[in-house]
Design a protein around this motif. Structure first.
Motif, PDB file in Angstrom:
ATOM      1  N   GLY A   1       3.505 149.812 112.373  1.00 55.15           N
ATOM      2  CA  GLY A   1       2.193 149.777 113.133  1.00 55.15           C
ATOM      3  C   GLY A   1       2.561 150.291 114.322  1.00 55.15           C
TER       4      GLY A   1
ATOM      5  N   LEU B   1       2.506 152.995 107.330  1.00 52.00           N
ATOM      6  CA  LEU B   1       2.858 151.674 107.120  1.00 52.00           C
ATOM      7  C   LEU B   1       4.080 151.691 105.814  1.00 52.00           C
TER       8      LEU B   1
ATOM      9  N   ARG C   1      -6.358 143.897 105.876  1.00 52.82           N
ATOM     10  CA  ARG C   1      -6.306 144.074 107.516  1.00 52.82           C
ATOM     11  C   ARG C   1      -7.068 143.143 107.877  1.00 52.82           C
TER      12      ARG C   1
ATOM     13  N   VAL D   1      -1.878 147.621 114.068  1.00 53.62           N
ATOM     14  CA  VAL D   1      -2.288 148.933 114.230  1.00 53.62           C
ATOM     15  C   VAL D   1      -3.373 148.907 115.369  1.00 53.62           C
TER      16      VAL D   1
END
Length: 124
Positions: A8, A19, A37, A120
């Motif tokens: 990230g 990733l 996520r 991220v």
């Protein structure tokens, strides 16, 4: 199986990131892997999943055409290539696994093993 996610970072809209999710432990048994996520204040969201052999993949509509999940079992690693990143992709990304050759599941509770997450952040 133990999982560790990395890769990230802070990028600008339109950039790419890859990733990685490295597995250790009982990796000789087949296991399917998914990426999820979670953005602040939101529920954990399914992103993509891949079968043990890599021949079966499924991506959420929100990332289809931009993200690609893949794996290299020789390296015990699953990847998430993220292209054309958008600010709404900002989240902590988690990899998760369940034993079995294939997974048809997109809910977090269907996965038994989780990595620690990697942040991220996509700026506009």
């Amino acid at each position: 199986v133990q999982l560790q996610a990395c890769g990230g970072g802070l990028v600008q809209a339109g950039d790419s990131l890859r990733l990685s999710c490295a597995a250790s432990g009982r990796t000789s048994s087949s296991y399917a892997v998914a990426w999820f996520r979670q953005a602040p204040g939101k529920e954990r969201e399914f992103v993509a999943r891949i079968s043990w052999g890599g021949g079966s993949t499924y991506h959420a509509d929100s990332v289809k055409g931009r993200f690609t999940i893949s794996r290299d079992n020789a390296k015990n690693t699953v990847y998430l290539q993220m292209n054309s990143l958008k600010p709404e992709d900002t989240a902590v990304y988690y990899c998760a696994a369940r034993y079995g050759s294939i997974s048809y599941y997109s809910t977090p509770r269907s996965y038994d093993y989780w990595g620690q997450g990697t942040q991220v952040t996509v700026s506009s």
